[in-house]
Scaffold this motif. Structure first.
Motif, PDB file in Angstrom:
ATOM      1  N   VAL A 121      80.315 -53.029  20.852  1.00 50.23           N
ATOM      2  CA  VAL A 121      79.689 -51.992  21.676  1.00 50.23           C
ATOM      3  C   VAL A 121      78.779 -52.701  22.670  1.00 50.23           C
ATOM      4  O   VAL A 121      77.816 -53.361  22.278  1.00 50.23           O
ATOM      5  CB  VAL A 121      78.869 -51.011  20.818  1.00 50.23           C
ATOM      6  CG1 VAL A 121      78.275 -49.914  21.699  1.00 50.23           C
ATOM      7  CG2 VAL A 121      79.741 -50.406  19.721  1.00 50.23           C
ATOM      8  N   ILE A 122      79.107 -52.578  23.951  1.00 52.55           N
ATOM      9  CA  ILE A 122      78.277 -53.228  24.958  1.00 52.55           C
ATOM     10  C   ILE A 122      77.334 -52.212  25.594  1.00 52.55           C
ATOM     11  O   ILE A 122      77.615 -51.012  25.635  1.00 52.55           O
ATOM     12  CB  ILE A 122      79.115 -53.938  26.043  1.00 52.55           C
ATOM     13  CG1 ILE A 122      80.045 -52.973  26.782  1.00 52.55           C
ATOM     14  CG2 ILE A 122      79.915 -55.084  25.422  1.00 52.55           C
ATOM     15  CD1 ILE A 122      80.792 -53.612  27.946  1.00 52.55           C
ATOM     16  N   GLY A 123      76.202 -52.707  26.072  1.00 58.06           N
ATOM     17  CA  GLY A 123      75.202 -51.853  26.684  1.00 58.06           C
ATOM     18  C   GLY A 123      75.630 -51.330  28.038  1.00 58.06           C
ATOM     19  O   GLY A 123      76.537 -51.881  28.682  1.00 58.06           O
ATOM     20  N   ARG A 124      74.984 -50.274  28.473  1.00 59.97           N
ATOM     21  CA  ARG A 124      75.346 -49.563  29.704  1.00 59.97           C
ATOM     22  C   ARG A 124      75.423 -50.487  30.922  1.00 59.97           C
ATOM     23  O   ARG A 124      76.267 -50.290  31.808  1.00 59.97           O
ATOM     24  CB  ARG A 124      74.301 -48.455  29.948  1.00 59.97           C
ATOM     25  CG  ARG A 124      74.474 -47.672  31.243  1.00 59.97           C
ATOM     26  CD  ARG A 124      75.702 -46.787  31.192  1.00 59.97           C
ATOM     27  NE  ARG A 124      75.883 -46.042  32.412  1.00 59.97           N
ATOM     28  CZ  ARG A 124      76.489 -46.516  33.506  1.00 59.97           C
ATOM     29  NH1 ARG A 124      76.964 -47.745  33.503  1.00 59.97           N
ATOM     30  NH2 ARG A 124      76.640 -45.767  34.586  1.00 59.97           N
ATOM     31  N   PHE A 125      74.577 -51.510  30.966  1.00 56.60           N
ATOM     32  CA  PHE A 125      74.480 -52.327  32.172  1.00 56.60           C
ATOM     33  C   PHE A 125      74.992 -53.750  31.973  1.00 56.60           C
ATOM     34  O   PHE A 125      74.793 -54.606  32.827  1.00 56.60           O
ATOM     35  CB  PHE A 125      73.018 -52.357  32.650  1.00 56.60           C
ATOM     36  CG  PHE A 125      72.427 -50.983  32.804  1.00 56.60           C
ATOM     37  CD1 PHE A 125      72.837 -50.141  33.825  1.00 56.60           C
ATOM     38  CD2 PHE A 125      71.490 -50.504  31.894  1.00 56.60           C
ATOM     39  CE1 PHE A 125      72.320 -48.860  33.958  1.00 56.60           C
ATOM     40  CE2 PHE A 125      70.965 -49.234  32.016  1.00 56.60           C
ATOM     41  CZ  PHE A 125      71.377 -48.400  33.049  1.00 56.60           C
TER      42      PHE A 125
ATOM     43  N   ARG B 280      78.504 -48.051  25.731  1.00 53.42           N
ATOM     44  CA  ARG B 280      77.671 -46.898  25.391  1.00 53.42           C
ATOM     45  C   ARG B 280      76.864 -46.439  26.605  1.00 53.42           C
ATOM     46  O   ARG B 280      76.873 -47.092  27.653  1.00 53.42           O
ATOM     47  CB  ARG B 280      76.740 -47.239  24.225  1.00 53.42           C
ATOM     48  CG  ARG B 280      75.758 -48.361  24.490  1.00 53.42           C
ATOM     49  CD  ARG B 280      74.851 -48.615  23.281  1.00 53.42           C
ATOM     50  NE  ARG B 280      73.891 -49.672  23.555  1.00 53.42           N
ATOM     51  CZ  ARG B 280      74.063 -50.949  23.226  1.00 53.42           C
ATOM     52  NH1 ARG B 280      75.171 -51.332  22.604  1.00 53.42           N
ATOM     53  NH2 ARG B 280      73.142 -51.846  23.517  1.00 53.42           N
ATOM     54  N   VAL B 281      76.151 -45.333  26.438  1.00 55.82           N
ATOM     55  CA  VAL B 281      75.402 -44.756  27.557  1.00 55.82           C
ATOM     56  C   VAL B 281      73.991 -45.327  27.669  1.00 55.82           C
ATOM     57  O   VAL B 281      73.306 -45.080  28.655  1.00 55.82           O
ATOM     58  CB  VAL B 281      75.323 -43.213  27.452  1.00 55.82           C
ATOM     59  CG1 VAL B 281      76.719 -42.610  27.527  1.00 55.82           C
ATOM     60  CG2 VAL B 281      74.605 -42.779  26.175  1.00 55.82           C
TER      61      VAL B 281
ATOM     62  N   ALA C 141      74.903 -56.369  23.344  1.00 63.87           N
ATOM     63  CA  ALA C 141      76.176 -56.133  22.668  1.00 63.87           C
ATOM     64  C   ALA C 141      75.996 -56.143  21.156  1.00 63.87           C
ATOM     65  O   ALA C 141      75.200 -56.913  20.617  1.00 63.87           O
ATOM     66  CB  ALA C 141      77.187 -57.193  23.076  1.00 63.87           C
ATOM     67  N   MET C 142      76.750 -55.272  20.481  1.00 61.48           N
ATOM     68  CA  MET C 142      76.710 -55.175  19.027  1.00 61.48           C
ATOM     69  C   MET C 142      78.109 -55.425  18.468  1.00 61.48           C
ATOM     70  O   MET C 142      79.088 -54.854  18.946  1.00 61.48           O
ATOM     71  CB  MET C 142      76.239 -53.784  18.589  1.00 61.48           C
ATOM     72  CG  MET C 142      74.824 -53.453  19.018  1.00 61.48           C
ATOM     73  SD  MET C 142      73.612 -54.511  18.220  1.00 61.48           S
ATOM     74  CE  MET C 142      72.087 -53.862  18.908  1.00 61.48           C
ATOM     75  N   PHE C 143      78.181 -56.268  17.451  1.00 61.16           N
ATOM     76  CA  PHE C 143      79.432 -56.566  16.764  1.00 61.16           C
ATOM     77  C   PHE C 143      79.491 -55.706  15.510  1.00 61.16           C
ATOM     78  O   PHE C 143      78.613 -55.785  14.650  1.00 61.16           O
ATOM     79  CB  PHE C 143      79.477 -58.054  16.411  1.00 61.16           C
ATOM     80  CG  PHE C 143      80.689 -58.463  15.622  1.00 61.16           C
ATOM     81  CD1 PHE C 143      81.930 -58.533  16.217  1.00 61.16           C
ATOM     82  CD2 PHE C 143      80.576 -58.794  14.269  1.00 61.16           C
ATOM     83  CE1 PHE C 143      83.048 -58.926  15.498  1.00 61.16           C
ATOM     84  CE2 PHE C 143      81.679 -59.185  13.536  1.00 61.16           C
ATOM     85  CZ  PHE C 143      82.925 -59.255  14.146  1.00 61.16           C
ATOM     86  N   ILE C 144      80.525 -54.868  15.419  1.00 58.60           N
ATOM     87  CA  ILE C 144      80.590 -53.833  14.378  1.00 58.60           C
ATOM     88  C   ILE C 144      81.802 -54.037  13.480  1.00 58.60           C
ATOM     89  O   ILE C 144      82.928 -54.172  13.964  1.00 58.60           O
ATOM     90  CB  ILE C 144      80.705 -52.423  15.021  1.00 58.60           C
ATOM     91  CG1 ILE C 144      79.573 -52.158  16.018  1.00 58.60           C
ATOM     92  CG2 ILE C 144      80.799 -51.352  13.938  1.00 58.60           C
ATOM     93  CD1 ILE C 144      78.201 -52.063  15.417  1.00 58.60           C
ATOM     94  N   GLU C 145      81.572 -54.045  12.178  1.00 51.29           N
ATOM     95  CA  GLU C 145      82.647 -53.914  11.200  1.00 51.29           C
ATOM     96  C   GLU C 145      82.235 -52.817  10.221  1.00 51.29           C
ATOM     97  O   GLU C 145      81.078 -52.796   9.764  1.00 51.29           O
ATOM     98  CB  GLU C 145      82.885 -55.233  10.474  1.00 51.29           C
ATOM     99  CG  GLU C 145      83.478 -56.301  11.391  1.00 51.29           C
ATOM    100  CD  GLU C 145      83.829 -57.575  10.632  1.00 51.29           C
ATOM    101  OE1 GLU C 145      85.027 -57.908  10.604  1.00 51.29           O
ATOM    102  OE2 GLU C 145      82.917 -58.204  10.079  1.00 51.29           O
TER     103      GLU C 145
END
Length: 258
Positions: free
Chosen positions: A55-59, A81-82, A87-91
């Motif tokens: 998930v990367i940030g809006r900018f 995301r809005v 950035a977030m690495f998700i599992e």
């Protein structure tokens, strides 16, 4: 607008079955709007992930943050995301994520730094009760003596504030470094072992199952602020599903900052 306190609001909880990453992005947009208009009460939503994601940030720049080939190889969906932030690495089994949708009155007159800490004070209390001495590292990290635990992001939309947090329960450091370019740059000289130390998962600090930590967090929020059980309303879900299939699955949005 007069400043309000947590107990001035009738807080509701949404904690439903796992959802695809794009739908989570869409739900944040929809629920923030609904709280802003007064159609939904202020809400805490605990996310359950239906798949792995970055998930990367809006900018943020998509190219600078994510190795697209590595993401494809690992079957990891990339979404934007809005809100701002990193950035977030998700599992799914390794991550604890929540959003708070609240009227702007809850953070009226606060600086960004004050607002972040205010929105997550209950989380620090919950972690403390689990034996983790945690604190806010300005602007938007929750950290501990063992290392970073979580990152937060906010967005203000039409009378409401969206505040969400992703916490590391466990982490596949090698896979994270393969997919996230920024993590690779920061840690390349120190190796994978340092990646695990830099983001220190809740599993190693508590020894508890992920669900037990989530249950304790919910109980802490309920004790401090009040919390009624709720679920997604059909109109909210329908609108979010349309956004997930459109905007949040569209390469033009995900790659908006190339």
């Amino acid at each position: 607008m007069t400043r309000t306190l947590w107990r001035d609001h009738d807080w509701h909880l949404i904690h439903v079955d796992p959802q695809p990453p794009a739908l989570h992005m869409a739900l944040d947009e929809v629920l923030t709007h609904e709280v802003g208009t007064g159609r939904r009460p202020p809400t805490l939503r605990i996310w359950e992930w239906g798949g792995s994601a970055v998930v990367i940030g809006r900018f943020q720049s998509l190219r600078n943050e994510v190795d697209a080939e590595a993401a494809r190889r690992h079957g990891i969906e990339v979404v934007r995301r809005v809100s701002g932030g990193g950035a977030m690495f998700i599992e799914p089994g390794n991550t604890i994520t929540y959003s708070i949708y609240a009227p702007l009155s809850l953070i009226k007159g606060m600086s960004f730094q004050e607002a972040y800490a205010w929105m997550d004070a209950w989380t620090l209390e919950a972690l403390g009760e689990l034996g983790i001495k945690a604190w806010y590292q300005p602007l938007n990290d929750i950290t501990s003596e063992g290392g970073k635990i979580a990152g937060a992001a906010q967005a203000h939309r039409g009378g409401a504030v969206l505040h969400h947090v992703t916490m590391a329960y466990d982490i596949d450091a090698a896979k994270m470094l393969d997919v996230l370019r920024i993590g690779r740059e920061k840690l390349s000289d120190k190796g994978t072992q340092s990646a695990a130390k830099r983001v220190d998962p809740l599993r190693s600090q508590t020894g508890l199952p992920r669900d037990a930590i989530i249950d304790h967090m919910i109980a802490t929020f309920r004790r401090l602020h009040g919390l009624a059980e709720d679920t997604l309303r059909p109109a909210e879900l329908e609108q979010a599903q349309a956004l997930a299939l459109g905007k949040f699955s569209d390469g033009a949005w995900t790659g908006e900052v190339a």
